[in-house]
Scaffold this motif. Structure first.
Motif, PDB file in Angstrom:
ATOM      1  N   ALA A 118      -3.987  -6.114 -48.360  1.00 22.09           N
ATOM      2  CA  ALA A 118      -4.579  -7.338 -48.915  1.00 22.09           C
ATOM      3  C   ALA A 118      -3.889  -8.574 -48.355  1.00 22.09           C
ATOM      4  CB  ALA A 118      -4.525  -7.323 -50.440  1.00 22.09           C
ATOM      5  N   ASN A 119      -3.585  -8.554 -47.065  1.00 27.77           N
ATOM      6  CA  ASN A 119      -2.824  -9.641 -46.459  1.00 27.77           C
ATOM      7  C   ASN A 119      -3.558 -10.974 -46.521  1.00 27.77           C
ATOM      8  OD1 ASN A 119      -0.520  -8.198 -45.772  1.00 27.77           O
ATOM      9  ND2 ASN A 119      -1.367  -7.523 -43.825  1.00 27.77           N
ATOM     10  N   ARG A 156      -5.559  -9.283 -58.883  1.00 29.43           N
ATOM     11  CA  ARG A 156      -5.741  -8.188 -57.931  1.00 29.43           C
ATOM     12  C   ARG A 156      -5.417  -6.839 -58.549  1.00 29.43           C
ATOM     13  NH1 ARG A 156      -1.873  -6.782 -52.763  1.00 29.43           N
ATOM     14  NH2 ARG A 156      -2.818  -4.742 -52.352  1.00 29.43           N
ATOM     15  N   ASP A 157      -4.398  -6.763 -59.400  1.00 23.87           N
ATOM     16  CA  ASP A 157      -3.978  -5.492 -59.974  1.00 23.87           C
ATOM     17  C   ASP A 157      -4.475  -5.299 -61.406  1.00 23.87           C
ATOM     18  OD1 ASP A 157      -2.431  -7.426 -61.138  1.00 23.87           O
ATOM     19  OD2 ASP A 157      -0.501  -6.462 -60.753  1.00 23.87           O
ATOM     20  N   ASP A 158      -5.405  -6.125 -61.848  1.00 27.96           N
ATOM     21  CA  ASP A 158      -5.962  -6.006 -63.189  1.00 27.96           C
ATOM     22  C   ASP A 158      -7.120  -4.998 -63.151  1.00 27.96           C
ATOM     23  OD1 ASP A 158      -7.126  -6.194 -65.653  1.00 27.96           O
ATOM     24  OD2 ASP A 158      -7.436  -8.373 -65.590  1.00 27.96           O
ATOM     25  N   PRO A 159      -6.965  -3.815 -63.756  1.00 28.65           N
ATOM     26  CA  PRO A 159      -8.018  -2.797 -63.666  1.00 28.65           C
ATOM     27  C   PRO A 159      -9.306  -3.203 -64.367  1.00 28.65           C
ATOM     28  CG  PRO A 159      -6.343  -2.155 -65.265  1.00 28.65           C
ATOM     29  CD  PRO A 159      -5.812  -3.375 -64.556  1.00 28.65           C
ATOM     30  N   HIS A 172      -9.047  -6.390 -54.127  1.00 29.04           N
ATOM     31  CA  HIS A 172      -8.644  -5.878 -55.440  1.00 29.04           C
ATOM     32  C   HIS A 172      -8.158  -4.445 -55.236  1.00 29.04           C
ATOM     33  CE1 HIS A 172      -9.088  -4.184 -59.522  1.00 29.04           C
ATOM     34  NE2 HIS A 172      -8.889  -5.424 -59.939  1.00 29.04           N
ATOM     35  N   ASN A 173      -7.265  -4.009 -56.092  1.00 29.46           N
ATOM     36  CA  ASN A 173      -6.701  -2.669 -55.936  1.00 29.46           C
ATOM     37  C   ASN A 173      -7.757  -1.567 -55.981  1.00 29.46           C
ATOM     38  OD1 ASN A 173      -4.194  -3.791 -55.678  1.00 29.46           O
ATOM     39  ND2 ASN A 173      -3.416  -3.105 -57.665  1.00 29.46           N
TER      40      ASN A 173
END
Length: 324
Positions: free
Chosen positions: A65-66, A77-80, A114-115
């Motif tokens: 995710a650069n 980004r790491d919020d499911p 996003h993850n």
């Protein structure tokens, strides 16, 4: 001259109802690492913005995710539970598409990673099996195209759309290429770079055979070019084989500083970023020339798409002393 060299095509999607052309669209592609793929994406996006275009970049790199980090749009980004592009591709959105897009201080809009991108392939194949079990047709490579152009009319809001994918994630990469139909290929004057371009030729052939679409190469860009006999030989060979839009020298310091500045090379040079601090970088002639070259590549790409920039791009360094 091989097939890649003559594979430049002028591709415009036309909405049959509105008869309006789609924007300038391309995917930044390189199967080799260390080519500055993401920094090229950011810098070309900024160059197009300085041409007066409305620009959207899409981060499809699930590993790093650069691009999302570079433009400082990592929140969520790491919020499911957060809505994200993968949900829309799977037909399970949790909000409006336009709410996924973030604006940046440099005038470029970003659809951040996003993850959930890490599960993109598995989830898409699950949906494919479901649709086929229900007796419906499903093209796994067409889904991003549908989300962008058919369902959300991104072409109405943006003049330029650039995608930065992970080249090793085949289904995700193919979705990016299917959506844009055009590639820009950064490379280096070395055997590794030449091998990457050979892989690109194979990719184009595969896309044509398996998806029945034409994919064009709008530009090959060489960076890290030196004056050694080896570099000179590779540059000449690659020019003969593929054609080169532009060549720039080694600019590792400027490119690396982009990560501390969280911005493009234009921000680094114009604001004088050095060692993570603005206002402390000497303005070097070669770096100014590199920015001018990037603007030139944007003009080159615009010409290839037959578009007219709303304004002439410029640098904000007129009153600053330049050193050689």
């Amino acid at each position: 001259m091989n097939e890649l060299a003559v594979c430049l095509t002028y591709l415009y999607y036309v909405d049959e109802q509105s008869a309006e052309y789609m924007p300038i669209t391309y995917t930044i592609y390189s199967e080799s690492g260390g080519i500055h793929k993401t920094t090229w994406t950011a810098n070309l996006a900024e160059a197009h913005a300085r041409q007066g275009f409305d620009v959207l970049v899409i981060d499809l790199d699930h590993q790093a995710a650069n691009l999302t980090y570079l433009f400082d749009v990592e929140e969520g980004r790491d919020d499911p539970d957060a809505d994200n592009l993968v949900r829309h591709v799977l037909g399970r959105p949790d909000g409006d598409f336009e709410d996924l897009i973030r604006s940046t201080e440099e005038g470029v809009d970003v659809l951040p990673a996003h993850n959930m991108l890490e599960e993109f392939t598995e989830l898409l194949l699950q949906r494919e099996r479901f649709e086929e079990n229900m007796g419906d047709e499903f093209n796994r490579y067409e889904q991003l195209y549908d989300v962008l152009w058919e369902e959300n009319d991104v072409q109405d809001d943006y003049d330029v759309v650039i995608i930065d994918p992970n080249a090793r994630a085949e289904i995700m990469l193919y979705n990016a290429i299917y959506a844009t139909r055009t590639l820009v290929a950064p490379s280096k004057p070395a055997g590794k770079g030449n091998k990457s371009l050979e892989g690109l030729a194979g990719l184009l052939e595969s896309m044509s055979e398996n998806l029945s679409i034409d994919v064009g190469v709008a530009a090959v860009i060489l960076s890290g070019a030196g004056t050694t006999s080896t570099h000179t030989r590779y540059i000449e060979e690659m020019e003969d084989e593929y054609g080169i839009a532009a060549t720039i020298g080694e600019r590792q310091s400027m490119m690396d500083e982009m990560w501390d500045a969280q911005g493009t090379a234009f921000k680094v040079v114009e604001e004088g970023w050095h060692n993570g601090e603005p206002g402390s970088r000497r303005l070097r002639e070669r770096e100014v020339e590199t920015l001018e070259t990037i603007l030139g590549i944007a003009n080159y790409l615009t010409d290839e798409f037959g578009a007219e920039p709303p304004q002439k791009p410029s640098l904000n360094i007129e009153d600053t002393e330049v050193v050689s």
